[in-house]
Design a protein around this motif. Sequence first.
Motif, PDB file in Angstrom:
ATOM      1  N   GLN A   2     -31.598  38.737  11.454  1.00 24.32           N
ATOM      2  CA  GLN A   2     -31.889  37.999  10.191  1.00 24.32           C
ATOM      3  C   GLN A   2     -33.497  37.311  10.079  1.00 24.32           C
ATOM      4  OE1 GLN A   2     -28.972  37.028  12.397  1.00 24.32           O
ATOM      5  NE2 GLN A   2     -28.182  38.929  11.246  1.00 24.32           N
ATOM      6  N   LEU A   3     -33.749  37.372   8.640  1.00 27.70           N
ATOM      7  CA  LEU A   3     -35.164  36.847   8.697  1.00 27.70           C
ATOM      8  C   LEU A   3     -35.237  35.936   7.752  1.00 27.70           C
ATOM      9  CD1 LEU A   3     -36.821  40.395   8.598  1.00 27.70           C
ATOM     10  CD2 LEU A   3     -36.688  38.834  10.637  1.00 27.70           C
ATOM     11  N   GLN A   4     -35.931  34.818   7.985  1.00 27.69           N
ATOM     12  CA  GLN A   4     -36.242  33.860   7.079  1.00 27.69           C
ATOM     13  C   GLN A   4     -37.488  33.390   6.779  1.00 27.69           C
ATOM     14  OE1 GLN A   4     -33.605  31.977   4.968  1.00 27.69           O
ATOM     15  NE2 GLN A   4     -35.606  31.613   4.068  1.00 27.69           N
ATOM     16  N   ALA A   5     -37.998  33.789   5.645  1.00 28.58           N
ATOM     17  CA  ALA A   5     -39.555  33.554   5.371  1.00 28.58           C
ATOM     18  C   ALA A   5     -39.638  32.001   4.717  1.00 28.58           C
ATOM     19  CB  ALA A   5     -39.902  34.367   4.264  1.00 28.58           C
ATOM     20  N   SER A   6     -40.846  31.340   5.011  1.00 32.85           N
ATOM     21  CA  SER A   6     -40.983  30.031   4.342  1.00 32.85           C
ATOM     22  C   SER A   6     -42.599  29.966   4.514  1.00 32.85           C
ATOM     23  CB  SER A   6     -40.389  28.877   5.487  1.00 32.85           C
ATOM     24  OG  SER A   6     -41.079  28.981   6.692  1.00 32.85           O
ATOM     25  N   GLY A   7     -43.056  28.562   3.787  1.00 34.98           N
ATOM     26  CA  GLY A   7     -44.408  28.273   3.623  1.00 34.98           C
ATOM     27  C   GLY A   7     -44.909  28.640   2.443  1.00 34.98           C
ATOM     28  N   GLY A   8     -44.306  29.071   1.372  1.00 35.21           N
ATOM     29  CA  GLY A   8     -44.722  29.460   0.082  1.00 35.21           C
ATOM     30  C   GLY A   8     -45.039  28.197  -0.591  1.00 35.21           C
ATOM     31  N   GLY A   9     -45.738  28.185  -1.772  1.00 35.56           N
ATOM     32  CA  GLY A   9     -45.873  27.045  -2.394  1.00 35.56           C
ATOM     33  C   GLY A   9     -46.952  27.448  -3.462  1.00 35.56           C
ATOM     34  N   LEU A  10     -47.697  26.193  -4.310  1.00 31.55           N
ATOM     35  CA  LEU A  10     -48.526  26.392  -5.255  1.00 31.55           C
ATOM     36  C   LEU A  10     -49.992  25.831  -4.578  1.00 31.55           C
ATOM     37  CD1 LEU A  10     -49.635  26.381  -8.085  1.00 31.55           C
ATOM     38  CD2 LEU A  10     -48.955  23.847  -8.311  1.00 31.55           C
ATOM     39  N   VAL A  11     -50.992  26.655  -4.721  1.00 31.50           N
ATOM     40  CA  VAL A  11     -51.964  26.506  -4.079  1.00 31.50           C
ATOM     41  C   VAL A  11     -53.431  27.051  -5.116  1.00 31.50           C
ATOM     42  CG1 VAL A  11     -52.213  28.760  -3.125  1.00 31.50           C
ATOM     43  CG2 VAL A  11     -53.591  26.871  -1.996  1.00 31.50           C
ATOM     44  N   GLN A  12     -54.232  26.140  -4.785  1.00 29.57           N
ATOM     45  CA  GLN A  12     -55.563  26.517  -5.801  1.00 29.57           C
ATOM     46  C   GLN A  12     -56.328  27.691  -5.186  1.00 29.57           C
ATOM     47  OE1 GLN A  12     -57.916  22.999  -6.024  1.00 29.57           O
ATOM     48  NE2 GLN A  12     -57.058  22.261  -8.126  1.00 29.57           N
TER      49      GLN A  12
END
Length: 122
Positions: A2-12
Amino acid sequence: VQLQASGGGLVQAGGPLRLSCAASGRTFSNYLMGWFRQAPGKKREFVAAISRGAGTAYYADSVKGRFTISRDNAKNTVYLQMNSLKSEDTAVYSCAANYGNRYRDDNDYDYWGRGTLVTVSS
């Protein structure tokens, strides 16, 4: 696995962002790990991959020199450090595990995690 990605978001544009992908369920170090991305209206594309022992990394030409893939087998985690982000890097980023040795085609991967959205504002 099982894999869980994280850390995305809005960046300039020009900024950094680091994605993480935590694995569970099977022996993480048995798998070559990859990152793929899919922008709106486009096909999923290869971003980067890393060998089981972290000795070899592979990159798409579009991210070479800006992105760095790494892994910590003790923590069952693979990372994608993204620097100098551009608006064209905006996409949903997904991690994947591959029991084989091919890395560039998404059909080569056996397990996928849910993606994390990265939005780069210009």
